[in-house]
Write an enzyme that holds these catalytic residues in place. Structure first.
Site, PDB file in Angstrom:
ATOM      1  CB  CYS A 368      -0.943  -0.031   1.189  1.00 22.70           C
ATOM      2  SG  CYS A 368      -2.140  -1.333   0.946  1.00 22.70           S
ATOM      3  CE1 TYR A 397      24.164  -5.138   0.271  1.00 21.35           C
ATOM      4  CE2 TYR A 397      24.643  -5.117  -2.079  1.00 21.35           C
ATOM      5  CZ  TYR A 397      25.074  -5.105  -0.769  1.00 21.35           C
ATOM      6  OH  TYR A 397      26.407  -5.065  -0.504  1.00 21.35           O
TER       7      TYR A 397
HETATM    8  N1  LLP Z   1      32.430  -3.767   2.271  1.00 23.68           N
HETATM    9  C1  LLP Z   1      31.781  -2.864   2.993  1.00 23.68           C
HETATM   10  C2  LLP Z   1      32.447  -2.261   4.137  1.00 23.68           C
HETATM   11  C3  LLP Z   1      30.466  -2.486   2.654  1.00 23.68           C
HETATM   12  O1  LLP Z   1      29.829  -1.571   3.370  1.00 23.68           O
HETATM   13  C4  LLP Z   1      29.836  -3.099   1.551  1.00 23.68           C
HETATM   14  C5  LLP Z   1      28.468  -2.753   1.164  1.00 23.68           C
HETATM   15  C6  LLP Z   1      30.555  -4.064   0.828  1.00 23.68           C
HETATM   16  C7  LLP Z   1      31.849  -4.363   1.209  1.00 23.68           C
HETATM   17  C8  LLP Z   1      29.974  -4.785  -0.351  1.00 23.68           C
HETATM   18  O2  LLP Z   1      29.714  -3.945  -1.411  1.00 23.68           O
HETATM   19  P1  LLP Z   1      29.218  -4.571  -2.809  1.00 23.68           P
HETATM   20  O3  LLP Z   1      30.352  -5.379  -3.376  1.00 23.68           O
HETATM   21  O4  LLP Z   1      28.038  -5.409  -2.528  1.00 23.68           O
HETATM   22  O5  LLP Z   1      28.894  -3.391  -3.635  1.00 23.68           O
HETATM   23  N2  LLP Z   1      21.665  -1.806  -0.272  1.00 23.68           N
HETATM   24  C9  LLP Z   1      22.441  -1.197  -1.333  1.00 23.68           C
HETATM   25  C10 LLP Z   1      23.900  -1.535  -1.220  1.00 23.68           C
HETATM   26  C11 LLP Z   1      24.493  -1.230   0.130  1.00 23.68           C
HETATM   27  C12 LLP Z   1      25.931  -1.612   0.227  1.00 23.68           C
HETATM   28  C13 LLP Z   1      26.366  -1.627   1.647  1.00 23.68           C
HETATM   29  N3  LLP Z   1      27.745  -1.941   1.831  1.00 23.68           N
HETATM   30  C14 LLP Z   1      21.852  -1.622  -2.688  1.00 23.68           C
HETATM   31  O6  LLP Z   1      20.883  -2.361  -2.705  1.00 23.68           O
HETATM   32  O7  LLP Z   1      22.318  -1.174  -3.723  1.00 23.68           O
END
Ligand code: LLP
Length: 440
Positions: A368, A397
């Site tokens: 909603c 995510y």
């Molecule tokens: N290392 C640290 C310290 C982080 O904070 C993150 C992600 C990663 C590694 C991994 O990053 P990746 O490789 O997944 O880009 N919810 C958001 C993304 C938030 C990312 C948080 N930190 C989305 O759905 O796009």
């Protein structure tokens, strides 16, 4: 593989057979019938291949010691962690409960980095008691608390210091974390103070420096810039304190395509450029090459995941120039990304996958909220209630950020491989949703 499926956004095993989408050797519409919808699938082959690509790419690009730590915030459960253990990766966790899942799955504690800008005392104690490989310290207050908690322990705790490198990553503002005023990491000006504090703390050992500039980043030069900042700081600390940093981590953040017109995630190029930046950067500074750790989340898990929804209702366009609506039985409670970041997705009608895409639809979630639109404009065949909508690139995510909005139970997660399907996280029951609810 049918030409209709863009390989870089679907799992490696995705095929269209007799007009129906199959993944991991399973007809996904049959899985939707059997396990109900919304349903999340994880393709084991894609997952393992991607993890191996990471291992191979970093072995080829950086001959010195390296570590691939899967960022568990993207998606975490015990079965997935067991696969990660088997593939030889480590883990980046950000809560005591993520650490507990890692332990249940048999992840060796020395392969874990514990992150977070506001870890509680109980979480720090758990990390110390269980002997995690490294605690990634985010603030001077955390450092002071850790110095105190670790003082009486037999073995010193390895730590990395996370810095804010003052790099504005080219990505959505909500997921950029490298600027000087980010809530994450120590400002560069606090680094000397932090190292002095560690030198006074018998229970702590400085192992390395860390920075994570953000997520969904395609500009690889920004990761090199991060390595340069980390190396400059490492040299500075050697000159000031005589400490040798033996681990450098530029975090995670490699971007992935969500729709066919985006470029593929190039893990080899990412590894090559990081390896070269570190080797060249060390040579230029006459610094001993350290261990390189990276923390990919999205680029490991996103493409292995596909979401299945059932169409509940259709609505014809309000005006001939506008798209019609497909109303599905999930939405922002299982995938908040379109509402939160304007994320784009594409879709397929799984039970008529080869039918000509001669209509444009808006895929509207069931919640909603006007903003609960999963896809604004997607060309698909004519569709009707009962049809199954499959959305790719949903491994990262989505479930990890899911909620019980409108008191809906969270979906199940199924691992598919070679024609077999196994529930690795079952659907939440209505009783579980109401388990905390109390009468007056
Ligand atoms: N290392 C640290 C310290 C982080 O904070 C993150 C992600 C990663 C590694 C991994 O990053 P990746 O490789 O997944 O880009 N919810 C958001 C993304 C938030 C990312 C948080 N930190 C989305 O759905 O796009």
């Amino acid at each position: 593989m049918n030409s209709y499926l863009a390989r870089h956004i679907w799992p490696d095993t995705a095929h269209i057979i007799h007009n129906r989408l199959a993944i991991g050797g399973c007809d996904v519409s049959a899985l939707a019938d059997r396990y109900a919808t919304p349903l999340y699938l994880l393709d084991e082959a894609t997952l393992r291949t991607t993890m191996r690509s990471y291992q191979d790419a970093f072995s080829a690009a950086y001959y010195v010691n390296h570590g691939i730590h899967y960022a568990s915030k993207a998606l975490l459960n015990t079965a997935l962690t067991q696969i990660i253990v088997e593939e030889g990766l480590g883990l980046d966790v950000v809560s005591g409960t993520e650490l507990l899942v890692a332990r249940r799955a048999g992840m060796p504690m020395d392969r874990i980095h514990f992150h977070g800008n506001a870890k509680t005392r109980a979480e720090l104690e758990r990390a110390l008691d269980w002997g995690v490989g490294a605690i990634v310290v985010d603030s001077l207050d955390e450092l002071a608390q850790l110095a105190q908690l670790s003082a009486e322990r037999a073995k010193p705790q390895n730590i990395l210091l996370r810095i804010a490198p003052d790099i504005a990553a080219r990505t959505h503002a909500h997921i950029a974390t490298g600027s000087a005023d980010s809530k994450f990491g120590l400002p560069l000006t606090a680094l000397e103070h932090a190292v002095a504090r560690i030198q006074d703390a018998p229970g702590l050992r400085l192992q390395g420096l860390h920075a994570h500039i953000g997520s969904q980043i395609f500009a690889l030069d920004q990761f090199c810039a991060t390595i340069d900042v980390l190396l400059d700081q490492a040299v500075h600390l050697r000159n000031c304190f005589g400490v040798i940093i033996d681990e450098i981590s530029p975090g995670g953040g490699l971007g992935v395509p969500y729709v066919a017109d985006m470029p593929p995630a190039d893990i080899s190029a990412y590894a090559a450029i990081l390896g070269q930046a570190l080797r060249d950067g060390c040579a230029a500074r006459n610094f001993p090459p350290p261990r390189l750790t990276v923390e990919p989340g999205r680029s490991i898990i996103a493409r292995a995941g596909v979401a299945l929804y059932r169409i509940v209702a259709t609505r014809s366009p309000a005006k001939p120039s506008l798209p019609g609506h497909l109303h599905i039985d999930g939405g922002m409670a299982d995938n908040i990304r379109p509402a939160l970041y304007g994320a784009r997705y594409t879709a397929l009608i799984a039970n008529r996958a080869n039918a000509p895409a001669d209509a444009v639809w808006i895929i509207a979630g069931r919640y909603c909220e006007t903003g609960d639109i999963l896809i604004r404009d997607v060309a698909l065949p004519q569709a009707a209630p009962g049809d199954i909508v499959a959305i790719p690139v949903v491994g990262a995510y989505t479930l990890s950020m899911s909620s019980n909005y409108n008191l809906t139970p969270r979906p199940a997660l199924i691992l598919v491989r070679d024609g077999n399907a196994q529930i690795i996280q079952r659907r939440e029951s209505e009783d579980e949703v109401l388990a905390r609810d109390q009468q007056l």
